[in-house]
Motif scaffolding. Structure first.
Motif, PDB file in Angstrom:
ATOM      1  N   ASN A  40       0.870  -1.182   0.000  1.00 19.57           N
ATOM      2  CA  ASN A  40       0.000   0.000   0.000  1.00 19.57           C
ATOM      3  C   ASN A  40       0.907   1.232   0.000  1.00 19.57           C
ATOM      4  O   ASN A  40       1.822   1.340   0.796  1.00 19.57           O
ATOM      5  N   VAL A  71      -0.674  -0.401  -4.273  1.00 21.18           N
ATOM      6  CA  VAL A  71      -2.078  -0.094  -3.995  1.00 21.18           C
ATOM      7  C   VAL A  71      -2.134   1.272  -3.312  1.00 21.18           C
ATOM      8  O   VAL A  71      -1.932   1.382  -2.102  1.00 21.18           O
ATOM      9  N   CYS A  73      -3.342   4.339  -1.336  1.00 27.98           N
ATOM     10  CA  CYS A  73      -4.330   4.402  -0.267  1.00 27.98           C
ATOM     11  C   CYS A  73      -4.225   5.751   0.431  1.00 27.98           C
ATOM     12  O   CYS A  73      -3.121   6.200   0.755  1.00 27.98           O
ATOM     13  N   LYS A 104      -6.961   3.789  -6.507  1.00 30.51           N
ATOM     14  CA  LYS A 104      -6.896   4.049  -5.072  1.00 30.51           C
ATOM     15  C   LYS A 104      -7.904   3.166  -4.344  1.00 30.51           C
ATOM     16  O   LYS A 104      -9.033   2.987  -4.817  1.00 30.51           O
ATOM     17  N   VAL A 107      -7.379  -0.074   2.537  1.00 31.55           N
ATOM     18  CA  VAL A 107      -6.696  -1.300   2.972  1.00 31.55           C
ATOM     19  C   VAL A 107      -7.168  -1.754   4.350  1.00 31.55           C
ATOM     20  O   VAL A 107      -6.706  -2.770   4.854  1.00 31.55           O
ATOM     21  N   GLN A 112     -12.767  -1.947   3.158  1.00 31.62           N
ATOM     22  CA  GLN A 112     -11.486  -2.586   2.845  1.00 31.62           C
ATOM     23  C   GLN A 112     -11.592  -3.367   1.530  1.00 31.62           C
ATOM     24  O   GLN A 112     -12.547  -4.109   1.310  1.00 31.62           O
ATOM     25  N   TYR A 116      -7.042  -6.947   0.455  1.00 32.80           N
ATOM     26  CA  TYR A 116      -6.490  -6.717   1.790  1.00 32.80           C
ATOM     27  C   TYR A 116      -7.246  -7.494   2.860  1.00 32.80           C
ATOM     28  O   TYR A 116      -6.684  -7.830   3.895  1.00 32.80           O
ATOM     29  N   ASN A 134       1.329   3.307   5.663  1.00 34.82           N
ATOM     30  CA  ASN A 134       1.717   3.201   4.260  1.00 34.82           C
ATOM     31  C   ASN A 134       2.978   2.347   4.112  1.00 34.82           C
ATOM     32  O   ASN A 134       3.825   2.315   5.004  1.00 34.82           O
TER      33      ASN A 134
END
Length: 182
Positions: A40, A71, A73, A104, A107, A112, A116, A134
């Protein structure tokens, strides 16, 4: 990774739908047979320079069947406020990122992303189920199982990450010997 869903059905990481940063719809099955690191990411985090290390890892190991999936986030201190296209442009311009990014996603929490939901079932002594920040990293084997999880502060080029990648790449590279009955 095979798990039972809430209704008792068997699920696999490979069946989880993904939307890539450019809007392409696919699923995690696009990585079947590869070792994958899912991270993420965020563009305005103190750990953002890890993008460079992730790109280096990708370039070093991709010819051996290694992939990275970023990913983006925005759940941690609003550190990924951009649109999908702004994120892609930032990553390419500042870090030469060529590995795929998803749209975007969340997570953690009630929204969620299903990927994830599965990844965070893998826990270590220092990393409980929830993603803490992160740049948390999950390493998935060629067989689709989470085999390692690394804290956000663990650099992509750290000895422990490199060792885990090498081990995962080696595991299913060797053909399985058929069982021979004498």
């Amino acid at each position: 990774m095979t798990n039972l869903s809430k209704d008792g059905a068997v699920t696999s990481l490979y069946t989880i739908p993904l939307t890539l940063n450019d809007g392409t719809r696919t699923d995690f099955g696009r990585f079947k047979g590869d070792v994958v690191m899912v991270v993420n990411v965020a563009s305005q985090c103190g750990l953002t320079p890890q993008y460079a290390g992730l790109e280096t890892l990708f370039e070093k190991f991709r010819d051996r069947g290694f992939q990275i999936l970023g990913v983006p986030c925005n759940q941690f201190a609003g550190q990924e406020p951009g649109t999908d296209s702004e994120i892609a442009e930032f990553c390419e311009r500042n870090f030469g990122v060529s590995f795929p990014l998803t749209a975007k996603a969340n997570v953690r929490g009630k929204d969620q992303h299903p990927l994830y939901g599965e990844l965070t079932k893998f826990k270590t002594s220092v990393l409980p189920g929830l993603v803490k920040w992160n740049f948390e990293k999950f390493l998935i084997s060629r067989a689709g199982e989470v085999v390692a999880r690394f804290a956000p502060t663990v650099e992509p080029d750290s000895a422990e990450v490199l060792q885990a990648i090498e081990q995962a790449l080696a595991e299913l590279n060797e053909p399985k010997s058929p069982h021979v009955i004498p």
